[in-house]
Design an enzyme around this catalytic site. Structure first.
Site, PDB file in Angstrom:
ATOM      1  N   LYS A  16       6.544   7.914 -39.836  1.00  0.00           N
ATOM      2  CA  LYS A  16       6.873   6.490 -40.028  1.00  0.00           C
ATOM      3  C   LYS A  16       5.960   5.591 -39.188  1.00  0.00           C
ATOM      4  O   LYS A  16       5.437   4.603 -39.669  1.00  0.00           O
ATOM      5  CB  LYS A  16       8.337   6.221 -39.638  1.00  0.00           C
ATOM      6  CG  LYS A  16       9.353   7.021 -40.441  1.00  0.00           C
ATOM      7  CD  LYS A  16      10.777   6.642 -40.070  1.00  0.00           C
ATOM      8  CE  LYS A  16      11.215   7.108 -38.701  1.00  0.00           C
ATOM      9  NZ  LYS A  16      11.395   8.579 -38.574  1.00  0.00           N
TER      10      LYS A  16
ATOM     11  N   ARG B 253       3.284  16.087 -30.679  1.00  0.00           N
ATOM     12  CA  ARG B 253       2.947  14.656 -30.652  1.00  0.00           C
ATOM     13  C   ARG B 253       2.729  14.165 -29.221  1.00  0.00           C
ATOM     14  O   ARG B 253       3.463  14.539 -28.312  1.00  0.00           O
ATOM     15  CB  ARG B 253       4.073  13.862 -31.314  1.00  0.00           C
ATOM     16  CG  ARG B 253       3.853  12.354 -31.236  1.00  0.00           C
ATOM     17  CD  ARG B 253       4.665  11.613 -32.221  1.00  0.00           C
ATOM     18  NE  ARG B 253       6.091  11.611 -31.915  1.00  0.00           N
ATOM     19  CZ  ARG B 253       6.996  10.998 -32.662  1.00  0.00           C
ATOM     20  NH1 ARG B 253       6.630  10.371 -33.763  1.00  0.00           N
ATOM     21  NH2 ARG B 253       8.271  11.040 -32.337  1.00  0.00           N
TER      22      ARG B 253
ATOM     23  N   ARG C  86      19.001   3.072 -39.736  1.00  0.00           N
ATOM     24  CA  ARG C  86      19.147   4.521 -39.588  1.00  0.00           C
ATOM     25  C   ARG C  86      20.549   4.963 -39.955  1.00  0.00           C
ATOM     26  O   ARG C  86      20.840   6.158 -39.911  1.00  0.00           O
ATOM     27  CB  ARG C  86      18.881   4.909 -38.131  1.00  0.00           C
ATOM     28  CG  ARG C  86      17.556   5.614 -37.870  1.00  0.00           C
ATOM     29  CD  ARG C  86      17.470   5.896 -36.399  1.00  0.00           C
ATOM     30  NE  ARG C  86      16.461   6.839 -36.025  1.00  0.00           N
ATOM     31  CZ  ARG C  86      15.226   6.524 -35.654  1.00  0.00           C
ATOM     32  NH1 ARG C  86      14.832   5.275 -35.677  1.00  0.00           N
ATOM     33  NH2 ARG C  86      14.386   7.463 -35.267  1.00  0.00           N
TER      34      ARG C  86
ATOM     35  N   ARG D 199      18.053  15.279 -32.375  1.00  0.00           N
ATOM     36  CA  ARG D 199      17.555  14.158 -33.196  1.00  0.00           C
ATOM     37  C   ARG D 199      17.621  14.510 -34.677  1.00  0.00           C
ATOM     38  O   ARG D 199      17.965  13.677 -35.512  1.00  0.00           O
ATOM     39  CB  ARG D 199      16.113  13.813 -32.801  1.00  0.00           C
ATOM     40  CG  ARG D 199      16.037  13.110 -31.465  1.00  0.00           C
ATOM     41  CD  ARG D 199      14.610  12.974 -30.991  1.00  0.00           C
ATOM     42  NE  ARG D 199      13.826  12.069 -31.809  1.00  0.00           N
ATOM     43  CZ  ARG D 199      12.490  12.064 -31.840  1.00  0.00           C
ATOM     44  NH1 ARG D 199      11.810  12.906 -31.108  1.00  0.00           N
ATOM     45  NH2 ARG D 199      11.866  11.196 -32.595  1.00  0.00           N
TER      46      ARG D 199
ATOM     47  N   ARG E  45       6.465  11.995 -25.269  1.00  0.00           N
ATOM     48  CA  ARG E  45       7.719  11.231 -25.175  1.00  0.00           C
ATOM     49  C   ARG E  45       8.830  12.156 -24.691  1.00  0.00           C
ATOM     50  O   ARG E  45       8.891  13.310 -25.106  1.00  0.00           O
ATOM     51  CB  ARG E  45       8.092  10.701 -26.570  1.00  0.00           C
ATOM     52  CG  ARG E  45       7.592   9.311 -26.839  1.00  0.00           C
ATOM     53  CD  ARG E  45       7.738   8.907 -28.281  1.00  0.00           C
ATOM     54  NE  ARG E  45       9.074   9.072 -28.862  1.00  0.00           N
ATOM     55  CZ  ARG E  45       9.393   8.658 -30.076  1.00  0.00           C
ATOM     56  NH1 ARG E  45       8.502   8.048 -30.827  1.00  0.00           N
ATOM     57  NH2 ARG E  45      10.608   8.851 -30.551  1.00  0.00           N
TER      58      ARG E  45
HETATM   59  P1  AMP Z   1      11.895   6.346 -33.095  1.00  0.00           P
HETATM   60  O1  AMP Z   1      10.819   5.803 -32.237  1.00  0.00           O
HETATM   61  O2  AMP Z   1      12.103   5.543 -34.348  1.00  0.00           O
HETATM   62  O3  AMP Z   1      11.749   7.819 -33.363  1.00  0.00           O
HETATM   63  O4  AMP Z   1      13.271   6.186 -32.269  1.00  0.00           O
HETATM   64  C1  AMP Z   1      13.453   6.845 -31.028  1.00  0.00           C
HETATM   65  C2  AMP Z   1      14.933   6.837 -30.661  1.00  0.00           C
HETATM   66  O5  AMP Z   1      15.388   5.489 -30.528  1.00  0.00           O
HETATM   67  C3  AMP Z   1      15.873   7.469 -31.690  1.00  0.00           C
HETATM   68  O6  AMP Z   1      15.963   8.867 -31.551  1.00  0.00           O
HETATM   69  C4  AMP Z   1      17.192   6.767 -31.337  1.00  0.00           C
HETATM   70  O7  AMP Z   1      17.752   7.309 -30.162  1.00  0.00           O
HETATM   71  C5  AMP Z   1      16.727   5.353 -31.009  1.00  0.00           C
HETATM   72  N1  AMP Z   1      16.706   4.481 -32.214  1.00  0.00           N
HETATM   73  C6  AMP Z   1      15.608   3.938 -32.790  1.00  0.00           C
HETATM   74  N2  AMP Z   1      15.947   3.209 -33.862  1.00  0.00           N
HETATM   75  C7  AMP Z   1      17.298   3.308 -33.981  1.00  0.00           C
HETATM   76  C8  AMP Z   1      18.235   2.805 -34.915  1.00  0.00           C
HETATM   77  N3  AMP Z   1      17.862   2.051 -35.970  1.00  0.00           N
HETATM   78  N4  AMP Z   1      19.552   3.117 -34.718  1.00  0.00           N
HETATM   79  C9  AMP Z   1      19.939   3.851 -33.670  1.00  0.00           C
HETATM   80  N5  AMP Z   1      19.107   4.378 -32.768  1.00  0.00           N
HETATM   81  C10 AMP Z   1      17.776   4.115 -32.911  1.00  0.00           C
END
Ligand code: AMP
Length: 213
Positions: free
Chosen positions: A13, A126, A87, A170, A159
């Protein structure tokens, strides 16, 4: 056209959003990036979110919905790409309400489909730049100098939530909470399933075809 990208963690993404921003001049709205910014700035919200993110859990709906509300309103009609939001179905419903209020439409919901066996390798390999957020992979796209970002010279790190023990959680959160969005956007007629495997440019080409349609 306004777009959203969703899919399992590691589907690409962030990478594909970066292409859309660069090549289509779209604005990027990533709840993951916004949360990481809050963590970096050590805000109360950031501290709470970090506890959940480090366990691979989702941050509460009302927190991310509030963040998106703040970010979307000032865009005033500029095309945007939502990355990692919504999400959950609750978030998707809130987004619809918010967009209706702003008189803005969402063109397509792009689902990046990647088989599970590829996701773990993508995530554990990553690496990201701490300063500019550029992403790398230790096998397929390593920085020229180990640990140093090609773009900005920043430090390239793993990360915390890309560590193996967190990834399982996750993926579980994805299956339980995010997968139902596929049906949600199928029913609304906005769903486009994109094959997320192969070279990043090939995936981008597939996205481009869909948005030109
Ligand atoms: P990402 O960078 O999109 O992979 O997001 C990293 C982490 O941030 C996720 O594993 C969640 O813990 C949190 N997170 C990001 N976006 C959301 C969302 N829309 N709803 C809930 N948690 C989120």
């Amino acid at each position: 056209m306004n777009l959203l990208l969703f899919g399992p963690p590691g589907a690409g993404k962030g990478t594909q959003s970066a292409f859309l921003i660069e090549r289509h001049g779209m604005k990027h709205l990533s709840t993951g990036d916004l949360l990481r910014k809050a963590i970096k700035n050590d805000t109360p919200l950031g501290r709470e979110a970090k506890k959940l993110m480090d366990q691979g859990k989702l941050v509460p709906d009302e927190v991310v919905i509030g963040m998106v509300q703040e970010e979307i309103a000032p865009l005033k009609g500029k095309p945007f790409v939502l990355d990692g939001f919504p999400r959950t179905v609750v978030q998707a419903e809130a987004l619809n309400k918010l967009l209706a209020k702003l008189n803005v439409t969402l063109g397509k919901a792009l689902f990046l489909e990647v088989p599970y066996n590829l996701l773990s390798d993508r995530l554990t390999g990553r690496r990201v730049c701490k300063s500019c957020g550029a992403t790398y992979h230790i096998k397929s796209h390593a920085p020229k100098k180990a640990g140093v970002c090609d773009n900005c010279g920043g430090e390239v790190i793993q990360r915390d939530d890309d560590k193996e023990e967190v990834i399982k959680q996750r993926l579980a959160a994805y299956e339980q909470s995010t997968m139902p969005l596929k049906e949600f956007y199928r029913q609304s007629g906005q769903l486009c399933v994109i094959d997320g495997t192969g070279e990043v440019e090939a995936v981008y080409g597939r996205i481009n075809q869909v948005i030109k349609r």
